[in-house]
Design a protein around this motif. Structure first.
Motif, PDB file in Angstrom:
ATOM      1  N   ALA A  58     -63.876 -26.863 -15.909  1.00 49.37           N
ATOM      2  CA  ALA A  58     -62.484 -26.383 -15.129  1.00 49.37           C
ATOM      3  C   ALA A  58     -62.536 -28.004 -14.412  1.00 49.37           C
ATOM      4  O   ALA A  58     -63.224 -28.700 -14.288  1.00 49.37           O
ATOM      5  CB  ALA A  58     -62.422 -25.813 -14.200  1.00 49.37           C
ATOM      6  N   LYS A  59     -61.024 -28.595 -14.340  1.00 48.83           N
ATOM      7  CA  LYS A  59     -61.042 -29.742 -13.641  1.00 48.83           C
ATOM      8  C   LYS A  59     -60.727 -29.457 -12.195  1.00 48.83           C
ATOM      9  O   LYS A  59     -60.677 -30.318 -11.367  1.00 48.83           O
ATOM     10  CB  LYS A  59     -59.785 -30.588 -14.254  1.00 48.83           C
ATOM     11  N   SER A  60     -60.085 -28.301 -11.696  1.00 43.27           N
ATOM     12  CA  SER A  60     -59.553 -28.023 -10.557  1.00 43.27           C
ATOM     13  C   SER A  60     -60.988 -28.139  -9.617  1.00 43.27           C
ATOM     14  O   SER A  60     -62.042 -27.571 -10.045  1.00 43.27           O
ATOM     15  CB  SER A  60     -58.874 -26.936 -10.482  1.00 43.27           C
ATOM     16  N   THR A  61     -60.981 -28.290  -8.358  1.00 40.68           N
ATOM     17  CA  THR A  61     -62.235 -28.393  -7.621  1.00 40.68           C
ATOM     18  C   THR A  61     -61.667 -27.470  -6.619  1.00 40.68           C
ATOM     19  O   THR A  61     -62.580 -27.157  -5.352  1.00 40.68           O
ATOM     20  CB  THR A  61     -62.246 -29.701  -6.784  1.00 40.68           C
ATOM     21  N   ILE A  62     -60.467 -26.783  -6.489  1.00 42.93           N
ATOM     22  CA  ILE A  62     -60.448 -25.628  -5.362  1.00 42.93           C
ATOM     23  C   ILE A  62     -60.010 -24.338  -5.917  1.00 42.93           C
ATOM     24  O   ILE A  62     -59.663 -24.255  -7.395  1.00 42.93           O
ATOM     25  CB  ILE A  62     -59.209 -26.016  -4.468  1.00 42.93           C
ATOM     26  N   ILE A  63     -60.061 -23.077  -5.406  1.00 38.22           N
ATOM     27  CA  ILE A  63     -59.868 -21.914  -5.810  1.00 38.22           C
ATOM     28  C   ILE A  63     -58.882 -21.060  -5.048  1.00 38.22           C
ATOM     29  O   ILE A  63     -58.667 -21.152  -3.720  1.00 38.22           O
ATOM     30  CB  ILE A  63     -61.258 -21.181  -5.536  1.00 38.22           C
ATOM     31  N   SER A  64     -57.717 -20.895  -5.699  1.00 38.61           N
ATOM     32  CA  SER A  64     -56.489 -20.039  -5.240  1.00 38.61           C
ATOM     33  C   SER A  64     -56.928 -18.653  -4.711  1.00 38.61           C
ATOM     34  O   SER A  64     -58.198 -17.912  -5.065  1.00 38.61           O
ATOM     35  CB  SER A  64     -55.452 -19.828  -6.179  1.00 38.61           C
ATOM     36  N   ASP A  65     -56.102 -18.096  -4.111  1.00 39.74           N
ATOM     37  CA  ASP A  65     -56.196 -16.712  -3.347  1.00 39.74           C
ATOM     38  C   ASP A  65     -56.433 -15.626  -4.662  1.00 39.74           C
ATOM     39  O   ASP A  65     -55.941 -15.826  -5.638  1.00 39.74           O
ATOM     40  CB  ASP A  65     -54.982 -16.245  -2.673  1.00 39.74           C
ATOM     41  N   GLY A  66     -57.209 -14.859  -4.605  1.00 37.15           N
ATOM     42  CA  GLY A  66     -57.412 -13.797  -5.298  1.00 37.15           C
ATOM     43  C   GLY A  66     -58.500 -14.342  -6.603  1.00 37.15           C
ATOM     44  O   GLY A  66     -58.453 -13.380  -7.556  1.00 37.15           O
ATOM     45  N   GLU A  67     -58.974 -15.444  -6.637  1.00 35.14           N
ATOM     46  CA  GLU A  67     -59.603 -16.031  -7.759  1.00 35.14           C
ATOM     47  C   GLU A  67     -61.001 -16.325  -7.757  1.00 35.14           C
ATOM     48  O   GLU A  67     -61.543 -16.910  -8.806  1.00 35.14           O
ATOM     49  CB  GLU A  67     -58.771 -17.049  -8.359  1.00 35.14           C
ATOM     50  N   ALA A  68     -61.504 -15.853  -6.932  1.00 33.92           N
ATOM     51  CA  ALA A  68     -63.132 -16.056  -6.508  1.00 33.92           C
ATOM     52  C   ALA A  68     -63.859 -14.969  -7.193  1.00 33.92           C
ATOM     53  O   ALA A  68     -63.616 -13.891  -7.210  1.00 33.92           O
ATOM     54  CB  ALA A  68     -63.405 -15.959  -5.017  1.00 33.92           C
ATOM     55  N   ASP A  69     -64.786 -15.436  -8.104  1.00 37.74           N
ATOM     56  CA  ASP A  69     -65.790 -14.411  -8.776  1.00 37.74           C
ATOM     57  C   ASP A  69     -66.707 -14.065  -7.949  1.00 37.74           C
ATOM     58  O   ASP A  69     -67.255 -12.794  -7.821  1.00 37.74           O
ATOM     59  CB  ASP A  69     -66.323 -15.008  -9.940  1.00 37.74           C
ATOM     60  N   ILE A  70     -67.024 -14.894  -6.922  1.00 42.54           N
ATOM     61  CA  ILE A  70     -68.206 -14.439  -5.953  1.00 42.54           C
ATOM     62  C   ILE A  70     -67.546 -15.243  -4.531  1.00 42.54           C
ATOM     63  O   ILE A  70     -67.361 -16.315  -4.578  1.00 42.54           O
ATOM     64  CB  ILE A  70     -69.420 -14.737  -6.372  1.00 42.54           C
ATOM     65  N   LEU A  71     -67.836 -14.407  -3.360  1.00 44.76           N
ATOM     66  CA  LEU A  71     -67.401 -14.695  -2.338  1.00 44.76           C
ATOM     67  C   LEU A  71     -68.862 -14.859  -1.292  1.00 44.76           C
ATOM     68  O   LEU A  71     -69.348 -13.699  -1.445  1.00 44.76           O
ATOM     69  CB  LEU A  71     -66.475 -14.022  -1.295  1.00 44.76           C
ATOM     70  N   VAL A  72     -69.200 -15.684  -0.895  1.00 43.49           N
ATOM     71  CA  VAL A  72     -70.437 -15.729   0.011  1.00 43.49           C
ATOM     72  C   VAL A  72     -69.979 -16.153   1.435  1.00 43.49           C
ATOM     73  O   VAL A  72     -69.590 -17.187   1.891  1.00 43.49           O
ATOM     74  CB  VAL A  72     -71.528 -16.534  -0.524  1.00 43.49           C
ATOM     75  N   GLY A  73     -70.178 -15.179   2.570  1.00 46.49           N
ATOM     76  CA  GLY A  73     -69.876 -15.415   3.822  1.00 46.49           C
ATOM     77  C   GLY A  73     -71.227 -15.557   4.842  1.00 46.49           C
ATOM     78  O   GLY A  73     -72.042 -14.572   4.572  1.00 46.49           O
ATOM     79  N   PHE A  74     -71.500 -16.618   5.441  1.00 47.49           N
ATOM     80  CA  PHE A  74     -72.637 -16.792   6.334  1.00 47.49           C
ATOM     81  C   PHE A  74     -72.263 -16.100   7.473  1.00 47.49           C
ATOM     82  O   PHE A  74     -73.254 -15.877   8.361  1.00 47.49           O
ATOM     83  CB  PHE A  74     -72.592 -18.250   6.609  1.00 47.49           C
ATOM     84  N   GLU A  75     -71.192 -15.361   7.853  1.00 47.75           N
ATOM     85  CA  GLU A  75     -71.054 -14.669   9.030  1.00 47.75           C
ATOM     86  C   GLU A  75     -69.778 -13.760   8.688  1.00 47.75           C
ATOM     87  O   GLU A  75     -68.965 -13.814   8.221  1.00 47.75           O
ATOM     88  CB  GLU A  75     -70.330 -15.809   9.925  1.00 47.75           C
ATOM     89  N   PRO A  76     -70.506 -12.362   9.044  1.00 46.34           N
ATOM     90  CA  PRO A  76     -69.524 -11.079   8.995  1.00 46.34           C
ATOM     91  C   PRO A  76     -67.983 -11.449   8.857  1.00 46.34           C
ATOM     92  O   PRO A  76     -67.280 -11.001   8.037  1.00 46.34           O
ATOM     93  CB  PRO A  76     -70.008 -10.048   9.432  1.00 46.34           C
ATOM     94  N   SER A  77     -67.371 -11.891  10.152  1.00 47.79           N
ATOM     95  CA  SER A  77     -66.126 -11.799  10.415  1.00 47.79           C
ATOM     96  C   SER A  77     -65.423 -13.023   9.486  1.00 47.79           C
ATOM     97  O   SER A  77     -64.438 -12.673   9.239  1.00 47.79           O
ATOM     98  CB  SER A  77     -65.770 -12.121  11.891  1.00 47.79           C
ATOM     99  N   GLU A  78     -66.304 -13.841   9.187  1.00 46.19           N
ATOM    100  CA  GLU A  78     -65.811 -15.119   8.227  1.00 46.19           C
ATOM    101  C   GLU A  78     -65.676 -14.498   6.912  1.00 46.19           C
ATOM    102  O   GLU A  78     -64.693 -15.040   6.251  1.00 46.19           O
ATOM    103  CB  GLU A  78     -66.444 -16.382   8.234  1.00 46.19           C
ATOM    104  N   THR A  79     -66.438 -13.528   6.441  1.00 44.64           N
ATOM    105  CA  THR A  79     -66.391 -13.107   5.404  1.00 44.64           C
ATOM    106  C   THR A  79     -65.170 -12.310   5.064  1.00 44.64           C
ATOM    107  O   THR A  79     -64.532 -12.549   4.169  1.00 44.64           O
ATOM    108  CB  THR A  79     -67.895 -12.243   4.810  1.00 44.64           C
ATOM    109  N   LEU A  80     -64.968 -11.660   6.153  1.00 44.50           N
ATOM    110  CA  LEU A  80     -63.781 -10.802   6.232  1.00 44.50           C
ATOM    111  C   LEU A  80     -62.115 -11.740   5.872  1.00 44.50           C
ATOM    112  O   LEU A  80     -61.444 -11.022   5.401  1.00 44.50           O
ATOM    113  CB  LEU A  80     -63.685 -10.016   7.400  1.00 44.50           C
ATOM    114  N   ARG A  81     -62.521 -12.591   6.818  1.00 44.77           N
ATOM    115  CA  ARG A  81     -61.245 -13.501   6.832  1.00 44.77           C
ATOM    116  C   ARG A  81     -60.761 -14.263   5.495  1.00 44.77           C
ATOM    117  O   ARG A  81     -59.813 -14.428   5.284  1.00 44.77           O
ATOM    118  CB  ARG A  81     -61.553 -14.703   7.795  1.00 44.77           C
ATOM    119  N   ALA A  82     -62.112 -14.296   4.670  1.00 43.52           N
ATOM    120  CA  ALA A  82     -62.039 -14.960   3.523  1.00 43.52           C
ATOM    121  C   ALA A  82     -61.666 -14.061   2.336  1.00 43.52           C
ATOM    122  O   ALA A  82     -61.594 -14.238   1.144  1.00 43.52           O
ATOM    123  CB  ALA A  82     -63.274 -15.746   3.202  1.00 43.52           C
TER     124      ALA A  82
END
Ligand code: SF4
Lengths: 200, 618
Positions: A58-82
């Protein structure tokens, strides 16, 4: 090669950028195409840091809403925010140790309940792997190694197209020498812990 | 050795866009580099600063972007390959020299980098600096990826030498702050010294000379156009009757979208990387056999206006769209899903977008805005001024730096901000146009950048306000770069002068000057009160090193405090100064000993004297 999209969110100071750097270098080592981008909203001043890592062709370096295959959050409320980055097929990995933002202390917001955070993510995404990465980092000998614990956990999911070997090798060669041992230990602890979560 | 000096052509390194750009300049043998730091460009200069310590590269942090561009303009006209970099709004500051430097041209390669910031991740506006190409007549190159940024940088110097004009190199945040593997090329040895050949009839821009130079610029513009028509940076991909024209990061989103939509036999793409002058013939040939054309670009409809004009000249009436309610916005940045969806819709292709999860029942997550560091001297200064000004009807013009964050509650010290240096000059206006008490804030680096002229104005026109100069000994926000007031020996760097803010303020003729140490809370409040009473221009210099900078220099010896049992839970500490080292444990206020550095400000304001230093163990 299939594209895999990974979002990492953290609070400034949690070492998110180092973990993405390790992933990038490990991908280079393993011959996996990789591109990433980072937004650090004044990271050193306690803001949110977000990295997007795109493996594969892929050439894009950013990820649109709804398009993450995996989300990793280092802090629980931030995981929720993302969560806006996720779809029903996304796998989420989160640290369970909260670091409430300052706004909570001055009464401008309520920190969400940790169990509620977990059940919400479980309900909306494919799978949640939740672990106290801070405790594991402490067990490894350095509370700051949260980033390495979570690197281990996300590797265990098998979603990112990298095995543990190149990542361990990169930790060995690219992180500060004095920390290599604790970093590897933290990585392994995260890797093992996530396996338990997977079985559950 | 600095990683960007690795002399292994063909070797692959994982580089940040800004590192790739710095490497490109090194490969091109750039020998002279100037800047004023500004996100998202800052890491380019940071790397070149480090590299300059190991090589023949001359690098300087100039006082502001106008100065940086003028210093660079001279070097480039003395025959030295020169690189001048800044953030997009910096080019506004440098616009004056830019416009006439275009008339004068250069004798050695000169690249002017502007780092635009769509979405304003760290800027006050999201202006589209491609228009500076049109405005000045200078050529523009725009990379689409990290790898290309490095390649193009080397080419930019060659292009500049060919045209004898500076080349504008335009990036956006998503180039500067993306990372990808980059293949290294060979490094050209820099030629650090040149010689200036007098030629006043071409260099001294009096009207008679400039009339001739403008004509020459137009000739060079024609040459640039011819080069743009055949430039490898303006290329087509794919085939079909649908056409997409794009630039910069949009090209990546477009390519991915066409792949995801399986449409490379229906959609062809024209990527414009040499974007001023726009290659009219190339564009006309591209659109001539299209049924429909979509322009994908962030920001303003720069390409779109050009393409439509070429279509009109060629008498082509096919639909050409870009910025429109149902298509692309001029606001913020693009993203892959939006581009994919718009392409599918505009050309009528099948596409089911991925559904983001429903956030309907997700509770609101408390905001996490950036905050001044624990132990930041600005917090103490703001507290002192706030207390001293209690009861007054105030206006607080502020400026650009970490201290801008003081506008957030609970400090709420910051009422008006438009650009670097505006605190001082807008204070003049507010003081004159109202009867409110005007107290302006400016950082040390920003004061040197563009605060001094405003202060001279204030003294001359005898305006009535107080200027607080927050002197923390560094340019903190962009990563602790030096400025003219910095003691460079603290960083083990020799050969620098040093300008004292106090001497400048005195020299300008400010009649009332006070220096405070903000961590002495009571004394500071009294001194500020006294300064506020003065009728006329008064300046308060609040001097205390940036905590984070001191930490980096290993000059900080943290002595954390704790909240003892004497605490009666007034919470003045947390409510009034909002230091991030505080947290609540149940109903009790606590201090995180790993965050507290011991500035002791809270200890001085606690009405119960309950905040005490932690005893060192052992
Ligand atoms: S970096 Fe320095 S100036 Fe900026 S908030 Fe932190 S202590 Fe204050």
């Amino acid at each position: 090669m299939e594209t895999t999209r990974l979002i990492i969110v953290a609070v400034g100071g949690q070492g998110n950028l180092l973990s993405s750097r390790v992933l990038g270098e490990a991908a280079l080592l393993a011959g996996v195409p990789v591109r990433m981008s980072e937004i650090h909203g004044m990271a050193q001043r306690g803001g949110v840091v977000e990295s997007a890592i795109v493996f594969g062709d892929a050439k894009s370096t950013i990820i649109s809403d709804g398009e993450a295959d995996i989300l990793v959050g280092f802090e629980p409320s931030e995981t929720l925010r993302a969560l806006n980055k996720c779809n029903s097929d996304t796998v989420t990995v989160t640290n369970l140790a909260p670091a409430p933002p300052f706004t909570v202390a001055i009464g401008r917001g309520v920190y969400p309940d940790i169990d509620r955070i977990q059940s919400l993510i479980r309900e909306k995404t494919r799978r949640l792997i939740a672990l106290d990465a801070t405790a594991l980092a402490r067990e490894a000998g350095n509370v700051l190694a949260v980033n390495m614990v979570l690197l281990g956990a996300m590797t265990q999911t098998g979603i990112i197209p990298l095995t543990a070997d190149p990542i361990r090798e990169t930790i060995q060669t690219k992180t500060r020498e004095a920390f290599v041992e604790t970093n590897l230990k933290a990585f392994d602890l995260g890797f093992q812990q996530a396996e338990c979560c997977l079985v559950e | 050795m600095h990683k960007l000096l690795t002399d292994k052509p063909g070797h692959k390194l994982l580089l940040l866009g800004n590192e790739a750009i710095a490497r490109g300049a090194v490969e091109a043998g750039a020998a002279f580099a100037t800047t004023y730091p500004g996100t998202p460009s800052s890491e380019i200069s940071l790397n070149l600063f480090q590299i300059s310590k190991e090589t023949d590269l001359y690098f300087e942090y100039s006082t502001n972007e106008k100065v940086a561009l003028e210093v660079a303009a001279a070097a480039a006209n003395a025959g030295v390959r020169t690189f001048c970099m800044m953030k997009h709004v910096g080019l506004n500051v440098a616009a004056d020299p830019l416009m006439t430097l275009a008339y004068v041209g250069v004798t050695a390669g000169m690249v002017i980098l502007t780092a635009d910031d769509p979405f304003m991740f760290s800027s006050q506006n999201e202006q589209d600096n491609r228009y500076y190409g049109k405005l000045s007549g200078l050529p523009i190159l725009e990379p689409s990826s990290v790898e290309e940024a490095k390649e193009m940088m080397a080419e930019a110097f060659a292009l500049s030498e060919r045209l004898k004009e500076p080349v504008i190199f335009r990036t956006t945040t998503r180039i500067n702050h993306s990372t990808a593997p980059v293949v290294l090329g060979g490094i050209q040895k820099p030629k650090p010294k040149g010689h200036f050949t007098k030629d006043p009839m071409n260099y001294v821009t009096v009207p008679a000379v400039s009339r001739k130079l403008h004509a020459r610029l137009l000739e060079r513009w024609d040459q640039a156009l011819a080069l743009a028509e055949t430039s490898p940076y303006n290329f087509t991909e794919g085939k079909g009757k649908f056409g997409v024209i794009c630039n910069g990061v949009s090209f990546g989103y477009v390519s991915d979208a066409i792949k995801d939509l399986n449409a490379d036999d229906r959609i062809k793409v024209l990527r414009i990387g040499f974007s001023h002058p726009l290659p009219g013939k190339l564009i006309t040939d591209f659109i001539r056999d299209c049924d429909k054309v979509l322009i994908v670009e962030e920001g303003e409809p720069y390409l779109e206006e050009g393409v439509k004009a070429f279509a009109q000249e060629a008498g082509l009436t096919l639909p050409i769209k870009g910025k429109a309610k149902e298509l692309f916005s001029r606001l913020y940045e693009l993203d892959p899903a939006t581009v994919r969806e718009r392409i599918a819709r505009y050309f009528g292709l099948d596409y089911t977008p991925r559904q983001p999860v429903d956030l309907g029942n997700v509770p609101e997550v408390p905001q996490r805005p950036p905050n001044l560091c624990a132990g930041c001297s600005h917090r103490a200064t703001y507290y002192a001024v706030k207390k001293a000004a209690e009861g007054l009807d105030t206006v607080y013009p502020t400026d650009i730096g970490c201290y801008t964050l003081g506008f957030l509650p609970p400090l709420s010290m910051g009422d008006f901000l438009i650009c670097m240096g505006s605190s001082v000059s807008t204070a003049c206006g507010f003081a004159q146009a109202t009867d409110q008490k005007v107290i302006a804030f400016i950082g040390d680096s920003t004061f040197f950048h563009s605060g001094i002229t405003g202060l001279v104005n204030a003294v001359f026109n005898n305006h009535n306000f107080t200027l607080v100069i927050l002197d923390n000994g560094t340019t903190a926000m962009t990563g602790h770069q030096p400025h003219p007031g910095v003691d460079m020996t603290r960083q083990n760097m020799e050969g620098y002068g040093r300008v004292s803010i106090e001497d400048v303020v005195r020299g300008v003729g400010v009649p009332h000057i006070t220096v405070i140490q903000p961590f002495k809370v009571k004394k500071s409040i009294e001194a500020v009160r006294e300064a506020l009473e003065y009728k006329g221009v008064s300046v308060i210099i609040s001097r205390e090193i940036c905590m984070l900078y001191a930490k980096g220099l290993k000059e900080l010896n943290p002595r954390p405090f704790y909240i003892s049992d004497k605490c009666k839970n007034h919470r003045d500490c947390i409510q009034e100064i909002a230091c991030p080292a505080f947290f609540l444990e149940g109903e009790r206020v606590r201090i995180d000993p790993t965050a507290c550095v011991g500035c002791a400000v809270c200890a001085q304001i606690c009405p119960e004297n309950a905040i005490l230093p932690l005893k060192k163990e052992g």
